[in-house]
Design a protein around this motif. Structure first.
Motif, PDB file in Angstrom:
ATOM      1  N   PHE A  56       0.868  -1.179   0.000  1.00 59.76           N
ATOM      2  CA  PHE A  56       0.000   0.000   0.000  1.00 59.76           C
ATOM      3  C   PHE A  56       0.901   1.224   0.000  1.00 59.76           C
ATOM      4  O   PHE A  56       1.655   1.452   0.951  1.00 59.76           O
ATOM      5  CB  PHE A  56      -0.899  -0.030   1.234  1.00 59.76           C
ATOM      6  N   LEU A  57       0.827   1.973  -1.092  1.00 61.03           N
ATOM      7  CA  LEU A  57       1.594   3.218  -1.229  1.00 61.03           C
ATOM      8  C   LEU A  57       0.647   4.354  -0.875  1.00 61.03           C
ATOM      9  O   LEU A  57      -0.344   4.584  -1.574  1.00 61.03           O
ATOM     10  CB  LEU A  57       2.089   3.352  -2.667  1.00 61.03           C
ATOM     11  N   CYS A  58       0.943   5.034   0.222  1.00 57.50           N
ATOM     12  CA  CYS A  58      -0.040   5.998   0.740  1.00 57.50           C
ATOM     13  C   CYS A  58       0.599   7.359   0.944  1.00 57.50           C
ATOM     14  O   CYS A  58       1.720   7.463   1.453  1.00 57.50           O
ATOM     15  CB  CYS A  58      -0.605   5.483   2.062  1.00 57.50           C
ATOM     16  N   GLU A  59      -0.140   8.366   0.564  1.00 59.45           N
ATOM     17  CA  GLU A  59       0.348   9.721   0.789  1.00 59.45           C
ATOM     18  C   GLU A  59       0.432  10.017   2.277  1.00 59.45           C
ATOM     19  O   GLU A  59      -0.389   9.553   3.077  1.00 59.45           O
ATOM     20  CB  GLU A  59      -0.567  10.726   0.092  1.00 59.45           C
ATOM     21  N   ALA A  60       1.442  10.782   2.654  1.00 61.18           N
ATOM     22  CA  ALA A  60       1.636  11.203   4.043  1.00 61.18           C
ATOM     23  C   ALA A  60       2.144  12.637   3.961  1.00 61.18           C
ATOM     24  O   ALA A  60       3.339  12.875   3.926  1.00 61.18           O
ATOM     25  CB  ALA A  60       2.633  10.286   4.739  1.00 61.18           C
ATOM     26  N   SER A  61       1.186  13.556   3.911  1.00 61.78           N
ATOM     27  CA  SER A  61       1.540  14.932   3.534  1.00 61.78           C
ATOM     28  C   SER A  61       1.956  15.809   4.699  1.00 61.78           C
ATOM     29  O   SER A  61       2.275  16.978   4.498  1.00 61.78           O
ATOM     30  CB  SER A  61       0.369  15.587   2.792  1.00 61.78           C
ATOM     31  N   GLY A  62       1.946  15.267   5.923  1.00 64.83           N
ATOM     32  CA  GLY A  62       2.374  16.110   7.030  1.00 64.83           C
ATOM     33  C   GLY A  62       2.429  15.364   8.349  1.00 64.83           C
ATOM     34  O   GLY A  62       2.174  14.161   8.427  1.00 64.83           O
ATOM     35  N   LEU A  63       2.784  16.141   9.382  1.00 68.19           N
ATOM     36  CA  LEU A  63       2.908  15.618  10.742  1.00 68.19           C
ATOM     37  C   LEU A  63       1.625  15.897  11.523  1.00 68.19           C
ATOM     38  O   LEU A  63       0.729  16.604  11.045  1.00 68.19           O
ATOM     39  CB  LEU A  63       4.107  16.272  11.427  1.00 68.19           C
ATOM     40  N   ASP A  64       1.566  15.377  12.726  1.00 72.93           N
ATOM     41  CA  ASP A  64       0.384  15.579  13.572  1.00 72.93           C
ATOM     42  C   ASP A  64       0.009  17.059  13.674  1.00 72.93           C
ATOM     43  O   ASP A  64      -1.164  17.418  13.659  1.00 72.93           O
ATOM     44  CB  ASP A  64       0.648  15.050  14.984  1.00 72.93           C
ATOM     45  N   LYS A  65       1.008  17.908  13.777  1.00 73.91           N
ATOM     46  CA  LYS A  65       0.751  19.342  13.969  1.00 73.91           C
ATOM     47  C   LYS A  65       0.032  19.968  12.770  1.00 73.91           C
ATOM     48  O   LYS A  65      -0.522  21.050  12.864  1.00 73.91           O
ATOM     49  CB  LYS A  65       2.067  20.082  14.244  1.00 73.91           C
ATOM     50  N   ASP A  66       0.043  19.283  11.617  1.00 75.23           N
ATOM     51  CA  ASP A  66      -0.565  19.815  10.406  1.00 75.23           C
ATOM     52  C   ASP A  66      -1.981  19.281  10.164  1.00 75.23           C
ATOM     53  O   ASP A  66      -2.588  19.580   9.132  1.00 75.23           O
ATOM     54  CB  ASP A  66       0.279  19.428   9.177  1.00 75.23           C
ATOM     55  N   ALA A  67      -2.487  18.507  11.107  1.00 77.60           N
ATOM     56  CA  ALA A  67      -3.738  17.781  10.860  1.00 77.60           C
ATOM     57  C   ALA A  67      -4.877  18.725  10.458  1.00 77.60           C
ATOM     58  O   ALA A  67      -5.654  18.419   9.545  1.00 77.60           O
ATOM     59  CB  ALA A  67      -4.125  16.974  12.093  1.00 77.60           C
ATOM     60  N   GLU A  68      -4.967  19.875  11.114  1.00 74.82           N
ATOM     61  CA  GLU A  68      -6.071  20.792  10.824  1.00 74.82           C
ATOM     62  C   GLU A  68      -5.942  21.366   9.406  1.00 74.82           C
ATOM     63  O   GLU A  68      -6.911  21.433   8.654  1.00 74.82           O
ATOM     64  CB  GLU A  68      -6.072  21.912  11.876  1.00 74.82           C
ATOM     65  N   TYR A  69      -4.727  21.713   9.047  1.00 70.97           N
ATOM     66  CA  TYR A  69      -4.459  22.286   7.723  1.00 70.97           C
ATOM     67  C   TYR A  69      -4.738  21.274   6.615  1.00 70.97           C
ATOM     68  O   TYR A  69      -5.221  21.613   5.533  1.00 70.97           O
ATOM     69  CB  TYR A  69      -3.001  22.768   7.708  1.00 70.97           C
ATOM     70  N   LEU A  70      -4.447  20.000   6.897  1.00 66.28           N
ATOM     71  CA  LEU A  70      -4.538  18.968   5.852  1.00 66.28           C
ATOM     72  C   LEU A  70      -5.912  18.315   5.759  1.00 66.28           C
ATOM     73  O   LEU A  70      -6.209  17.654   4.759  1.00 66.28           O
ATOM     74  CB  LEU A  70      -3.495  17.866   6.128  1.00 66.28           C
TER      75      LEU A  70
END
Ligand SMILES: [Zn+2]
Ligand SMILES: [Zn+2]
Length: 248
Positions: A175-189
């Motif tokens: 499974f190739l999955c996007e991971a566009s940020g860290l926990d701190k970015d959850a709201e933005y993402l």
């Protein structure tokens, strides 16, 4: 069945890097998923355009699309010079209209198939692989993609957390999955992308055998993304590495 990572950065590359592009190969068949900026020159390190069986575009954001414009010229040149005598099938969603209509004009190079128009369930044979599309959660029409040959490969595309993707990824060998940020970015993402931890949680819910994360913003330390993905998955997580070929 082999996966070669041609590019893994988003929405712009790091120095000498490329954006989204993944080559799947088995028994001499080659299927390219996404043509982000920098992907064509990377593809040519591995094969010739005349041997490319088909292309799937997960969606028409620039980091997944831009090299379609140069691939068009490479395919036209191969036909003109007699190295190839066919158009390359391209599967893609509709929109935005400006990009889609421009690609529609490349009909000497490509044979276009709208994913949106495939009858449900959106399953089709592409380059000898069984391919299934599921709409993803993104700010453009976009798809998650399962490709089955001797093994099952699933690519998230760009997406927010999606129960339908959990079903699609069920039992995937990779499974190739996007991971566009860290926990701190959850709201933005949250409306368009996954954090690394969410990628891990989604993979765990789907029961995938292997998880590889990708779609890295150059700002991040990959080791931090990997650590949070591993906490979500509960197992080791691989990082997409440009130029690397993995066996499924
Ligand atoms: Zn996108
Ligand atoms: Zn993207």
């Amino acid at each position: 069945m082999y996966l070669t990572v041609l590019g893994c950065w988003a929405p712009y590359p790091q120095p000498s890097g490329a954006c989204s592009g993944y080559l799947l190969q088995e028994d001499g068949r080659s299927l390219l998923i996404d043509t982000g900026n920098g992907v064509l020159s990377r593809l040519l390190q591995h094969m010739e355009v005349k041997d490319l069986d088909a292309v799937i575009l997960s969606h028409l954001h620039p980091d997944h699309l831009m090299d379609i414009y140069s691939l068009r010229h490479a395919a036209e040149a191969a036909n003109r010079e007699g190295r190839m005598n066919r158009r390359i099938p391209i599967y893609l969603p509709y929109g935005p209209a400006e990009d889609f209509n421009r690609i529609m004009g490349f009909n000497k190079a490509f044979e276009l198939q709208l994913i949106d128009e495939l009858p449900a369930p959106k399953g089709v044979t592409v380059a000898g692989f069984q391919v299934t599309f599921v709409p993803s959660k993104h700010n453009l029409p976009a798809y998650s993609i399962a490709v089955t040959g001797s093994k099952r490969f699933v690519f998230s595309g760009d997406t927010a957390y999606n129960e339908e993707l959990i079903k699609l990824a069920g039992g995937a060998d990779l499974f190739l999955c996007e991971a566009s940020g860290l926990d701190k970015d959850a709201e933005y993402l949250k409306d368009n992308h996954l954090t690394a931890r969410q990628a891990g949680e989604l993979a765990r819910a789907a029961g995938v055998k292997r998880l590889m994360i990708t779609h890295f913003y150059p700002e991040y330390a990959l080791s931090q993304l990997q650590a949070q993905a591993e906490q979500g998955f509960g197992q080791r997580v691989e990082l997409a590495r440009e130029g690397a070929t993995v066996t499924l």
